[in-house]
Design an enzyme around this catalytic site. Structure first.
Site, mmCIF file in Angstrom:
data_model
loop_
_atom_site.group_PDB
_atom_site.id
_atom_site.type_symbol
_atom_site.label_atom_id
_atom_site.label_comp_id
_atom_site.label_asym_id
_atom_site.label_seq_id
_atom_site.Cartn_x
_atom_site.Cartn_y
_atom_site.Cartn_z
ATOM 1 C CG ASP A 122 -2.060 -1.003 1.054
ATOM 2 O OD1 ASP A 122 -2.487 -1.248 -0.091
ATOM 3 O OD2 ASP A 122 -2.495 -1.567 2.077
ATOM 4 C CG HIS A 275 -2.078 -6.517 0.257
ATOM 5 N ND1 HIS A 275 -1.167 -5.533 0.533
ATOM 6 C CD2 HIS A 275 -3.232 -5.880 -0.050
ATOM 7 C CE1 HIS A 275 -1.739 -4.354 0.422
ATOM 8 N NE2 HIS A 275 -3.004 -4.525 0.047
ATOM 9 N NE ARG A 290 -6.030 0.295 2.621
ATOM 10 C CZ ARG A 290 -5.537 0.513 1.416
ATOM 11 N NH1 ARG A 290 -5.636 -0.410 0.468
ATOM 12 N NH2 ARG A 290 -4.942 1.666 1.129
HETATM 13 C C1 SIN Z 1 -6.485 -3.986 -0.514
HETATM 14 O O1 SIN Z 1 -5.651 -4.138 -1.409
HETATM 15 O O2 SIN Z 1 -6.325 -3.176 0.403
HETATM 16 C C2 SIN Z 1 -7.768 -4.818 -0.506
HETATM 17 C C3 SIN Z 1 -7.510 -6.257 -0.273
HETATM 18 C C4 SIN Z 1 -8.786 -7.046 -0.309
HETATM 19 O O3 SIN Z 1 -9.859 -6.500 -0.612
HETATM 20 O O4 SIN Z 1 -8.745 -8.267 -0.071
#
Ligand code: SIN
Length: 299
Positions: A122, A275, A290
């Site tokens: 991120d 991720h 988030r």
């Molecule tokens: C994200 O990349 O913050 C989202 C991950 C997700 O929705 O599983």
């Protein structure tokens, strides 16, 4: 004594909560069972959580029946929070929360439906990328919707030593806009960015290999979502090297796949992991909140 100092000292001296940290049978990650992040967490318990986060890189706090305000307050214990550039998807009353959701109400998306469709860390497109993010399940689909985490320390350590030497001094450009128009073409509801939003996300140059500021461990730091080129290399050479690193960095032996349970709160370290959202069938609803913690300049 001001109200906030009184509250802070009450929190620091709060009784311990009995909780367990159980490592997953996976290359990375652990679950935290028995802790309520909505209750005061004293310094000793907080230090245990912090240590576990550094050791396991992704922690799954089970059964967190907490409010957005509790989620924000717990996140703030780790540092100041980012406000995401897509202000369209902020939770009302909580600008620090980005809604990640495929749900539409009255034909309008309530959140970012295609967040995380490419591997990434991120906010790597900012000069100071994120320390970590906390994603809290609100509504989960009956199938799909998993999130995958790839350990970039393991990825670095498994690289051929000659390739390690080659990439150690390199830097790469990261851009929020790298895949934005491609995603918008597939998902027309993705908002068109205003000039003010574009100005907020000027590309950043980052080391290809970063050092974790708290543990000193090295990690690969390039992603298929945001990394556009290796600085100083001809484009074809840069493309070939990035393709090799992208493929290597997400090998199954570095990955934990999280299948969400109701009320999970997942806290990952963006300095150690990438991720990916594995995807949700269109007809099923998925909604998560988030928060994103600000981090340091990578070195
Ligand atoms: C994200 O990349 O913050 C989202 C991950 C997700 O929705 O599983």
């Amino acid at each position: 004594m001001t109200a906030s100092i009184a509250l802070e000292s009450a929190t620091r001296d709060a009784p311990s909560q009995p909780f367990e940290i159980r490592r997953f049978d996976a290359p990375v990650g652990a679950e935290v069972v028995g802790l309520d992040i909505g209750r005061p967490i004293n310094d000793t318990d907080f230090a245990r959580i912090h240590r576990a986060h550094l050791d396991h890189h992704v922690l799954v706090f089970r059964d967190q029946r907490v409010s957005p305000a509790d989620h924000v307050a717990f996140s703030r214990r780790f540092g100041p929070l980012e406000i995401h550039v897509l202000h369209q998807f902020q939770l009302k009353g909580h600008p620090e929360i980005l809604i990640v959701s495929n749900i539409k109400e009255n034909g309008e998306p309530i959140g970012l439906g295609d967040a995380g469709v490419y591997w990434h860390s991120d906010i790597s497109y900012k000069e100071k990328p994120s320390l970590g993010s906390l994603l809290h399940a609100q509504e989960l689909p009956s199938e799909g919707g998993d999130t995958l985490f790839a350990d970039q320390h393991l990825a670095w350590e498994a690289l051929d030593p000659a390739l390690q030497q080659r990439i150690l001094p390199l830097k790469a450009e990261h851009s929020y806009l790298a895949k934005y128009e491609e995603l918008r073409a597939k998902n027309p509801w993705r908002p068109k960015l205003s000039q003010a939003q574009i100005d907020q996300v000027a590309p950043a140059v980052q080391p290809v290999v970063r050092t974790h500021p708290e543990t000193g461990r090295k990690a690969l730091f390039v992603s298929e979502h945001f990394t556009t080129r290796i600085v100083g290399l001809p484009q074809d050479e840069s493309d070939a090297l990035l393709a090799e690193l992208f493929a290597h960095s997400v090998k199954p032996e570095f990955v934990y796949r999280h299948t969400w349970a109701p009320h999970d709160l997942v806290f990952w370290d963006n300095r150690s992991l990438m991720h990916l959202a594995a995807g949700t069938p269109d007809h099923l609803r998925r909604k998560l909140y988030r928060t994103t913690i600000q981090g340091d300049t990578p070195f």
